[in-house]
Motif scaffolding. Structure first.
Motif, PDB file in Angstrom:
ATOM      1  N   SER A 138       0.823  -1.216   0.000  1.00 35.28           N
ATOM      2  CA  SER A 138       0.000   0.000   0.000  1.00 35.28           C
ATOM      3  C   SER A 138       0.853   1.261   0.000  1.00 35.28           C
ATOM      4  N   LEU A 139       2.121   1.156   0.313  1.00 33.88           N
ATOM      5  CA  LEU A 139       3.009   2.324   0.274  1.00 33.88           C
ATOM      6  C   LEU A 139       3.304   2.760  -1.159  1.00 33.88           C
ATOM      7  N   ILE A 183       6.389  14.681 -12.053  1.00 36.82           N
ATOM      8  CA  ILE A 183       6.575  14.634 -13.511  1.00 36.82           C
ATOM      9  C   ILE A 183       5.682  15.662 -14.194  1.00 36.82           C
ATOM     10  N   ALA A 184       4.417  15.763 -13.753  1.00 38.25           N
ATOM     11  CA  ALA A 184       3.502  16.739 -14.344  1.00 38.25           C
ATOM     12  C   ALA A 184       3.976  18.167 -14.073  1.00 38.25           C
ATOM     13  N   ALA A 185       4.488  18.421 -12.873  1.00 39.96           N
ATOM     14  CA  ALA A 185       4.991  19.756 -12.555  1.00 39.96           C
ATOM     15  C   ALA A 185       6.217  20.086 -13.405  1.00 39.96           C
ATOM     16  N   GLU A 186       7.060  19.110 -13.634  1.00 39.88           N
ATOM     17  CA  GLU A 186       8.251  19.326 -14.468  1.00 39.88           C
ATOM     18  C   GLU A 186       7.849  19.605 -15.914  1.00 39.88           C
ATOM     19  N   LYS A 187       6.847  18.891 -16.421  1.00 38.97           N
ATOM     20  CA  LYS A 187       6.369  19.129 -17.787  1.00 38.97           C
ATOM     21  C   LYS A 187       5.774  20.531 -17.905  1.00 38.97           C
ATOM     22  N   ASN A 188       4.978  20.938 -16.916  1.00 35.95           N
ATOM     23  CA  ASN A 188       4.393  22.278 -16.934  1.00 35.95           C
ATOM     24  C   ASN A 188       5.474  23.346 -16.859  1.00 35.95           C
ATOM     25  N   LYS A 189       6.497  23.098 -16.090  1.00 35.30           N
ATOM     26  CA  LYS A 189       7.607  24.037 -15.967  1.00 35.30           C
ATOM     27  C   LYS A 189       8.329  24.168 -17.305  1.00 35.30           C
ATOM     28  N   LEU A 222       1.738   8.328  -6.826  1.00 34.22           N
ATOM     29  CA  LEU A 222       1.013   9.583  -7.049  1.00 34.22           C
ATOM     30  C   LEU A 222       1.950  10.781  -6.942  1.00 34.22           C
ATOM     31  N   ARG A 223       2.839  10.750  -5.978  1.00 33.25           N
ATOM     32  CA  ARG A 223       3.796  11.859  -5.806  1.00 33.25           C
ATOM     33  C   ARG A 223       4.736  11.956  -6.997  1.00 33.25           C
TER      34      ARG A 223
END
Length: 91
Positions: free
Chosen positions: A65-66, A78-84, A72-73
């Motif tokens: 479960s970990l 990855i999404a934040a890096e793509k947006n950046k 998700l993190r």
């Protein structure tokens, strides 16, 4: 005549269950999984099947479960890096 007794009851207050930080929750779960793993190992060494099986199963479930919050993190990073990167290209 009966004396009046005043009692302050603090047990009925609501608490915020989301007060912990995500990494604190992960560390707590890792610690619990480690303890249960140790108990499972000791149950295996002592040939106590009930202790071994129950602790081993719960420890494995916690470890599995970990992976969900960690994945998700990673997706968020990855999404934040793509947006950046996209914002830098647009400038």
């Amino acid at each position: 005549m009966m004396a009046k007794i005043r009692v302050n009851h603090f047990g009925s207050k609501t608490i915020d269950t989301n007060a912990t930080v995500n990494w604190e929750t992960l560390l707590t779960e890792i610690f619990i999984a480690f303890l249960l793993g140790v108990f499972a190992y000791m149950g295996y060494k002592a040939k106590i099947l009930l202790l071994f099986v129950s602790c081993a199963i719960i420890s494995l479930v916690i470890i599995l479960s970990l992976f969900y919050p960690i994945s998700l993190r990673v997706k968020e990073l990855i999404a934040a890096e793509k947006n950046k990167d996209q914002n830098e290209v647009e400038k």
